[in-house]
Design a protein around this motif. Sequence first.
Motif, short mmCIF file in Angstrom:
data_model
loop_
_atom_site.label_atom_id
_atom_site.label_comp_id
_atom_site.label_asym_id
_atom_site.label_seq_id
_atom_site.Cartn_x
_atom_site.Cartn_y
_atom_site.Cartn_z
N PRO A 131 -4.13 3.31 -18.76
CA PRO A 131 -2.83 2.89 -18.37
C PRO A 131 -2.35 3.29 -16.90
O PRO A 131 -3.00 4.03 -16.67
CB PRO A 131 -2.01 3.32 -19.50
CG PRO A 131 -2.72 4.14 -20.49
CD PRO A 131 -4.19 4.25 -19.88
N GLU A 132 -1.50 2.59 -16.35
CA GLU A 132 -1.39 2.83 -14.95
C GLU A 132 -0.89 4.23 -14.56
O GLU A 132 -1.25 4.78 -13.95
CB GLU A 132 -0.49 1.74 -14.49
CG GLU A 132 -1.18 0.80 -13.62
CD GLU A 132 -0.17 -0.44 -12.93
OE1 GLU A 132 1.07 -0.25 -13.05
OE2 GLU A 132 -0.67 -1.65 -12.81
N ALA A 133 0.19 4.77 -15.41
CA ALA A 133 0.69 5.97 -14.95
C ALA A 133 -0.26 7.08 -15.11
O ALA A 133 -0.22 7.83 -14.22
CB ALA A 133 1.89 6.26 -16.04
N PRO A 134 -1.02 7.21 -16.06
CA PRO A 134 -1.96 8.41 -16.08
C PRO A 134 -3.23 8.14 -15.10
O PRO A 134 -3.62 9.12 -14.31
CB PRO A 134 -2.76 8.48 -17.43
CG PRO A 134 -2.55 7.30 -18.23
CD PRO A 134 -1.00 6.87 -17.45
N LEU A 145 2.45 3.55 -6.52
CA LEU A 145 2.83 4.30 -7.39
C LEU A 145 2.41 5.76 -7.16
O LEU A 145 3.21 6.69 -7.69
CB LEU A 145 2.39 3.96 -8.94
CG LEU A 145 2.95 2.55 -9.37
CD1 LEU A 145 2.21 2.32 -10.73
CD2 LEU A 145 4.41 2.72 -9.44
N MET A 146 1.49 5.83 -6.30
CA MET A 146 1.23 7.25 -5.97
C MET A 146 2.14 8.29 -5.09
O MET A 146 3.00 7.56 -4.62
CB MET A 146 0.04 7.19 -4.94
CG MET A 146 -1.26 6.93 -5.74
SD MET A 146 -2.81 6.69 -4.53
CE MET A 146 -3.09 8.40 -4.32
N ALA A 147 1.96 9.44 -5.40
CA ALA A 147 2.94 10.25 -4.52
C ALA A 147 2.69 10.12 -3.03
O ALA A 147 1.62 10.08 -2.64
CB ALA A 147 2.67 11.81 -4.98
N ASP A 163 -6.27 -5.77 -5.70
CA ASP A 163 -4.72 -5.75 -6.37
C ASP A 163 -4.19 -4.64 -7.40
O ASP A 163 -3.43 -4.03 -7.07
CB ASP A 163 -4.60 -7.21 -7.25
CG ASP A 163 -4.41 -8.71 -6.43
OD1 ASP A 163 -3.79 -8.22 -5.23
OD2 ASP A 163 -5.14 -9.45 -6.66
N ARG A 164 -5.08 -4.28 -8.06
CA ARG A 164 -5.09 -3.15 -8.86
C ARG A 164 -4.74 -1.73 -8.05
O ARG A 164 -4.06 -1.24 -8.21
CB ARG A 164 -6.20 -3.18 -9.96
CG ARG A 164 -5.80 -1.71 -10.84
CD ARG A 164 -6.72 -1.99 -12.14
NE ARG A 164 -6.58 -0.76 -12.99
CZ ARG A 164 -5.64 -0.64 -13.80
NH1 ARG A 164 -4.73 -1.57 -14.18
NH2 ARG A 164 -5.75 0.42 -14.67
N MET A 172 0.74 -4.25 -0.76
CA MET A 172 1.75 -3.20 -1.23
C MET A 172 3.30 -3.85 -1.07
O MET A 172 3.54 -4.67 -0.23
CB MET A 172 1.50 -2.07 -0.52
CG MET A 172 0.31 -1.13 -1.14
SD MET A 172 -0.29 0.02 -0.14
CE MET A 172 1.12 1.30 -0.13
N GLU A 173 4.25 -3.23 -1.64
CA GLU A 173 5.50 -3.34 -1.47
C GLU A 173 5.95 -2.77 -0.13
O GLU A 173 5.39 -1.97 0.34
CB GLU A 173 6.43 -2.53 -2.63
CG GLU A 173 6.10 -2.66 -4.02
CD GLU A 173 6.58 -3.85 -4.54
OE1 GLU A 173 7.84 -4.29 -3.95
OE2 GLU A 173 6.12 -4.32 -5.59
N GLN A 174 7.08 -3.66 0.37
CA GLN A 174 7.51 -3.35 1.63
C GLN A 174 7.97 -1.71 1.96
O GLN A 174 7.57 -1.36 3.07
CB GLN A 174 8.71 -4.21 2.07
CG GLN A 174 8.54 -5.23 3.13
CD GLN A 174 7.15 -5.22 3.72
OE1 GLN A 174 6.08 -5.74 3.03
NE2 GLN A 174 6.98 -4.50 4.92
N GLU A 175 8.73 -1.26 1.04
CA GLU A 175 8.97 0.06 1.17
C GLU A 175 7.92 1.07 1.48
O GLU A 175 8.09 2.02 2.11
CB GLU A 175 10.05 0.45 0.24
CG GLU A 175 10.95 1.38 0.15
CD GLU A 175 12.10 1.93 -0.61
OE1 GLU A 175 12.54 3.00 -1.08
OE2 GLU A 175 12.35 0.72 -1.31
N GLU A 176 6.77 1.03 0.35
CA GLU A 176 5.74 1.92 0.34
C GLU A 176 5.06 2.00 1.76
O GLU A 176 4.36 2.90 2.11
CB GLU A 176 4.94 1.79 -0.84
CG GLU A 176 5.42 2.46 -1.97
CD GLU A 176 6.76 1.99 -2.57
OE1 GLU A 176 7.25 0.54 -2.48
OE2 GLU A 176 7.64 2.71 -3.24
#
Lengths: 456, 456
Positions: B54-57, B88-90, B80-81, B113-117
């Motif tokens: 899963p993505e979180a772990p 999501l990374m730190a 893409d993945r 990636m998202e603009q903010e990131e």
Amino acid sequence: MRLGPLLGPDLEEILRTDPSQVTELAEELHPADLAELMSVLATEDAVRLLNALPEAPAVAALDELELPRRVELFGVLDRDRAARFANLMAPDERADLFAELPDEVRTGLLARMEQEEVKDVRQLLRYPETSAGGLMTTAFVALPGDMPVEKAIEEVRAKAPETETIYDAYAVDPNGTLLGAVSLRDLVLGRPGEKLQTLMDPSVVSVGPEADREEVARLFAKYDLLAMPVVDLQTRRILGIVTVDDVVDVIEAERTEDIQRLAAVEPIEEAYFATGFLTFVRKRASWLILLFVEEMFTSNAINHYEWVAIKVASLQLYYPLIISSGGNSGSQSSALIVRSLAVGDVTLSDWARVVLREIGLGVALGLILAFIGFFRVTLPFPFGLGNPMQLAVAVSMALVGVVTLGSVVGATLPMVFRRLGFDPAVSSAPFIASMVDVVGLVMYFNIAIWILRLQR
Amino acid sequence: MRLGPLLGPDLEEILRTDPSQVTELAEELHPADLAELMSVLATEDAVRLLNALPEAPAVAALDELELPRRVELFGVLDRDRAARFANLMAPDERADLFAELPDEVRTGLLARMEQEEVKDVRQLLRYPETSAGGLMTTAFVALPGDMPVEKAIEEVRAKAPETETIYDAYAVDPNGTLLGAVSLRDLVLGRPGEKLQTLMDPSVVSVGPEADREEVARLFAKYDLLAMPVVDLQTRRILGIVTVDDVVDVIEAERTEDIQRLAAVEPIEEAYFATGFLTFVRKRASWLILLFVEEMFTSNAINHYEWVAIKVASLQLYYPLIISSGGNSGSQSSALIVRSLAVGDVTLSDWARVVLREIGLGVALGLILAFIGFFRVTLPFPFGLGNPMQLAVAVSMALVGVVTLGSVVGATLPMVFRRLGFDPAVSSAPFIASMVDVVGLVMYFNIAIWILRLQR
């Protein structure tokens, strides 16, 4: 911040005339800065400062003060005041202090301290200074597993002033057996009514009290911990916790120790200028003498092959070049393996792979030096010494041999020391160099005899 | 925990046949253990594992994974993945990754990636990897100074999932200027209605983004910090925070680097067996060659005094003994000073005191070796080599000279390097030894000429 030069003279004046003025200082300075100040002041001025400060900041600064100075000050402080300080100190820092105090001071203080604190000191002193037990503090928050979140927050609040960290509390059963870790984060994020058992982390990383502090540091680094419980390995009862600030200090101390050991100095804890002349002589002489005696065998080796050296006088031109190359390659390998053993990248069972690898590396590096060495020997001045081709071949072959030997000895010796239960870092660069020097010279003479077809 | 040998074969089987089974693994293992697993698996198996989790772990493990492996995996993951993982990374771990990614991979990811990131990555990449800016994360909680405690706790709760630590929040004015630190401890202990301004610590220790990571580590160690804000030194705006877990990693990395540098190895980041043969050759050969060339001058020295060496053939018996003693004493001094400079016990302005001290130490240590050496030269076999008294005097005097020389050079060279802006640790033991070897030999020959009254 170097406070000494800034505050020194004025402060000393104030301490000698009207010490009560320094109470302000306690409000302005971080305890760590106050401790730094105490470490640069003369002993009597540091004592004046400690006597003038209110108890709380004095104790906070003592907790931060480097150990040798702390021991010194407790030896000269008024015994009753010292005992009051000791009652209030952080349990782990207090235990470190008592481990180093002279017997007479220690008994004097213990006789004046509170019963509970005396018991705490005795308990913590059971563990070696470099073990998890020696690092831990007993000032942590343990809560029953069935306590609801809002009650737990209240307990944590109430115990905050006397605990080392409130960011990690521990859920225990009625026997004190560790059930799991409850971080303040969990508590703050928990729903009212939720019990600790359901929000705790039951797979909390813990160690036994005998674990080495290097192992503790490795676990903190790997799992990004802020605190770690120390548990009795049989009963799983929680004995104390180690906090990350102490781990940072441990790693810094181990870093100093590594560097000193690898340079053949017995570990020195105090600062350069705080260490006495005789201490330096003692910590350095023991290794220098050992290395000197080890190196004496090079004289025997040269003496043994004197007939060779007399026949081909130019052989001696290359003694330092050849032996130092072996030593240099050995010190590289030993540093790499000492560090790899420490972080766990290499274990003793890898020895065969390590040896094979170092033989390959030694031959490759030796060939590079042999190539340069060959021209060095044969080329005429100013690039070389214009010696004959055969001598150049002998020097080059000796270089390959000695660099390979250095690599292998440098890599295996730390593993041998680890196997024998010593710190691998004692297989210091100079120690390896002296070993390689003797064998390297013998190698050089024999290669010369063979290539130059020498006969007695 | 060494997971590789335990889980290896079975896990590989599962990953190749039915990867969906590994989701359980993610629940059982700490992200750090999952990362360790990824670092021992073959690349394609690690990718299969990342795709099955899963993505979180998966992201938590990627944050923990050692950098070279992380870079490798992002190069082969589905783009893409990989971009979703990167979102999501730190922030600090993500910036380290992007600093090392090949251009083509980096642009491919940034485009997805998202603009903010993307903005966050660009901002963090402005600072060198070894600076406070390179260490910091932008995932911290900043709160208005006039916010009441209970509101602040709610804010902290809400932001908890995306921040690196909730134990330290920062009070700021409307421009983002740092007013003070508010620990979760302060919040939990605060009275309802109390404003952050009144309970914050306004004298919070902070650094500028350009500060070296060694300085950051020193401040964490001194003040027992869990987190430290990084601020723009002009505007005092808070740019990010450095957390203690990264500082622990920094100190461990610096420890490895120190040891390697002092043993004349160019710093190697990867584990022993993960480092390629050619990388090792490259990182070791450059120094070995430099030292070899430096050491070549010993051949010139001996060649220059060949007439002395021919007149007194026994002189050569003691070349290695004399030069190695200088090198050993030099490596001791350099290790002590390198470390003292690093922790701040000694500064460049102390140079004169250091030199005086090392002269004293060198003479004392040299005399001890000279005493042993004297008997070594004169005593008959098996204890000595039975050489005449005058030679013994020459050897002893040379020992005092060379040990003193080693001490002084070993102590001053690190200070010279620091002054020139290099890492003092590059004045490694072997480097000092080679310098001392040449001068030591010249000293030995001249003392011999004088004591033995030699003439051409």
